[in-house]
Design a protein around this motif. Structure first.
Motif, mmCIF file in Angstrom:
data_model
loop_
_atom_site.group_PDB
_atom_site.id
_atom_site.type_symbol
_atom_site.label_atom_id
_atom_site.label_comp_id
_atom_site.label_asym_id
_atom_site.label_seq_id
_atom_site.Cartn_x
_atom_site.Cartn_y
_atom_site.Cartn_z
ATOM 1 N N VAL A 1 -39.240 89.176 -102.344
ATOM 2 C CA VAL A 1 -37.864 88.775 -102.624
ATOM 3 C C VAL A 1 -37.622 87.345 -102.135
ATOM 4 N N ASP A 2 -37.040 86.518 -102.993
ATOM 5 C CA ASP A 2 -36.718 85.141 -102.623
ATOM 6 C C ASP A 2 -35.449 85.044 -101.785
ATOM 7 N N LEU A 3 -34.468 85.884 -102.120
ATOM 8 C CA LEU A 3 -33.150 85.768 -101.506
ATOM 9 C C LEU A 3 -32.521 87.142 -101.320
ATOM 10 N N VAL A 4 -31.943 87.357 -100.149
ATOM 11 C CA VAL A 4 -31.101 88.531 -99.892
ATOM 12 C C VAL A 4 -29.685 88.029 -99.631
ATOM 13 N N THR A 5 -28.714 88.536 -100.393
ATOM 14 C CA THR A 5 -27.311 88.189 -100.156
ATOM 15 C C THR A 5 -26.533 89.439 -99.758
ATOM 16 N N ILE A 6 -25.538 89.210 -98.924
ATOM 17 C CA ILE A 6 -24.625 90.282 -98.506
ATOM 18 C C ILE A 6 -23.235 89.666 -98.507
ATOM 19 N N ALA A 7 -22.398 90.077 -99.434
ATOM 20 C CA ALA A 7 -21.076 89.479 -99.572
ATOM 21 C C ALA A 7 -20.004 90.438 -99.063
ATOM 22 N N GLN A 8 -19.328 90.048 -98.000
ATOM 23 C CA GLN A 8 -18.205 90.805 -97.419
ATOM 24 C C GLN A 8 -18.630 92.230 -97.046
ATOM 25 N N ALA A 9 -19.866 92.372 -96.521
ATOM 26 C CA ALA A 9 -20.331 93.720 -96.194
ATOM 27 C C ALA A 9 -21.200 93.792 -94.943
ATOM 28 N N LEU A 10 -21.705 92.684 -94.441
ATOM 29 C CA LEU A 10 -22.653 92.726 -93.333
ATOM 30 C C LEU A 10 -22.092 93.446 -92.117
ATOM 31 N N HIS A 11 -20.798 93.323 -91.888
ATOM 32 C CA HIS A 11 -20.180 93.911 -90.694
ATOM 33 C C HIS A 11 -20.138 95.434 -90.725
ATOM 34 N N TRP A 12 -20.499 96.045 -91.886
ATOM 35 C CA TRP A 12 -20.549 97.509 -91.956
ATOM 36 C C TRP A 12 -21.942 98.052 -91.600
ATOM 37 N N PHE A 13 -22.940 97.188 -91.528
ATOM 38 C CA PHE A 13 -24.322 97.644 -91.484
ATOM 39 C C PHE A 13 -24.817 97.949 -90.074
ATOM 40 N N ASP A 14 -25.857 98.801 -90.010
ATOM 41 C CA ASP A 14 -26.658 98.964 -88.805
ATOM 42 C C ASP A 14 -27.602 97.768 -88.792
ATOM 43 N N LEU A 15 -27.228 96.732 -88.052
ATOM 44 C CA LEU A 15 -27.907 95.446 -88.179
ATOM 45 C C LEU A 15 -29.394 95.469 -87.803
ATOM 46 N N PRO A 16 -29.804 96.101 -86.702
ATOM 47 C CA PRO A 16 -31.247 96.097 -86.389
ATOM 48 C C PRO A 16 -32.090 96.693 -87.516
ATOM 49 N N SER A 17 -31.641 97.814 -88.082
ATOM 50 C CA SER A 17 -32.392 98.447 -89.165
ATOM 51 C C SER A 17 -32.373 97.584 -90.425
ATOM 52 N N PHE A 18 -31.209 97.037 -90.729
ATOM 53 C CA PHE A 18 -31.087 96.219 -91.931
ATOM 54 C C PHE A 18 -31.931 94.957 -91.831
ATOM 55 N N TYR A 19 -31.873 94.286 -90.697
ATOM 56 C CA TYR A 19 -32.642 93.054 -90.538
ATOM 57 C C TYR A 19 -34.145 93.323 -90.614
ATOM 58 N N LYS A 20 -34.575 94.467 -90.141
ATOM 59 C CA LYS A 20 -35.992 94.832 -90.260
ATOM 60 C C LYS A 20 -36.389 94.933 -91.727
ATOM 61 N N GLN A 21 -35.503 95.524 -92.548
ATOM 62 C CA GLN A 21 -35.771 95.644 -93.970
ATOM 63 C C GLN A 21 -35.767 94.274 -94.657
#
Length: 261
Positions: free
Chosen positions: A101-121
């Motif tokens: 993947v070249d780019l990952v975008t998250i628009a108006q949603a990052l604050h809902w995520f389990d950040l450690p798990s998401f960033y690993k992905q």
């Protein structure tokens, strides 16, 4: 958090502001190739449709099937319903292979995520060392002194008790949210860059936007109507006789890249 938007998915699709073209041109300028973009928490596809004009293929994922029903359909965009928690095997199956993947975008949603798990992905799917992540959020609209005064009183005194805790990250424009990525080429920091989205709205569209927030929906689910007749009248007076006005939404993006490791 997707459940907060299920009941007003159509309102959300109609009322949420689009993002300025310049924002995505800026983001895309930081990815050497433009083969594949992953828009996470795509909702009704506001960001995905911009990416589709730049990247060969876009995959938009969301935990809400209802939101995806209202997403803009384009030939090079694939929408995928995903569980709120995915294993790496599910990421590969539903999103993309490792390092593709070249780019990952998250628009108006990052604050809902389990950040450690998401960033690993994110670090798993992005190309190394130039894969880019861009987290986008927007602030409250500015219309006029009269309208903004009523809105700010509503936001502080009426709406605030119903926000989820993650809202504080949006209020500080993602400055304090964890973001463990290196500055992109040409930048010496990964703190937010600012843009502006201008949207022409009539009063009803403006009120529909207000009703599309998660806090409004939370209150409604508790039997509380936040936009009562007295408040609606204040907005009508402040809006005046103008059929439409330009609402300016400050838009912020935190952008970074993965390293070699």
């Amino acid at each position: 958090m997707a459940d907060l938007f299920l009941k007003q998915a159509e309102e959300y699709a109609k009322a949420r502001p689009s993002y300025p073209t310049e924002l995505f041109q800026f983001i895309a300028s930081k990815t050497p190739s433009h083969e594949l973009a992953w828009d996470v928490g795509t909702g009704s596809g506001q960001a995905a449709k911009h990416l589709a004009g730049i990247y060969k293929n876009v995959i938009g994922t969301d935990t809400s099937e209802k939101q995806l029903e209202f997403a803009t359909k384009l030939p090079n965009v694939k929408y995928q319903h995903t569980p709120s928690i995915m294993s790496m095997e599910e990421v590969e199956q539903k999103v993309a292979a490792q390092g593709s993947v070249d780019l990952v975008t998250i628009a108006q949603a990052l604050h809902w995520f389990d950040l450690p798990s998401f960033y690993k992905q994110v670090k798993w799917v992005l190309k190394k060392p130039h894969g880019v992540i861009a987290a986008i959020c927007y602030d409250v609209p500015r219309v006029s002194d009269e309208v903004d005064k009523v809105f700010d009183e509503y936001y502080e005194d009426v709406l605030s008790p119903y926000w989820e805790p993650g809202r504080k990250f949006v209020e500080d424009n993602y400055r304090s949210i964890d973001f463990p990525f290196e500055p992109v080429d040409g930048a010496d920091h990964n703190v937010p860059f600012e843009f502006v989205s201008e949207v022409t709205m009539d009063l009803e569209s403006y009120l529909t936007f207000m009703r599309s927030s998660s806090a409004y929906q939370t209150a409604k689910d508790k039997g509380v109507e936040l936009l009562g007749e007295d408040l609606l009248q204040k907005f009508k007076v402040a809006w005046g006789h103008n059929a439409s006005r330009v609402a300016k939404f400050p838009v912020f993006v935190r952008i970074g890249r993965v390293g070699d490791a």
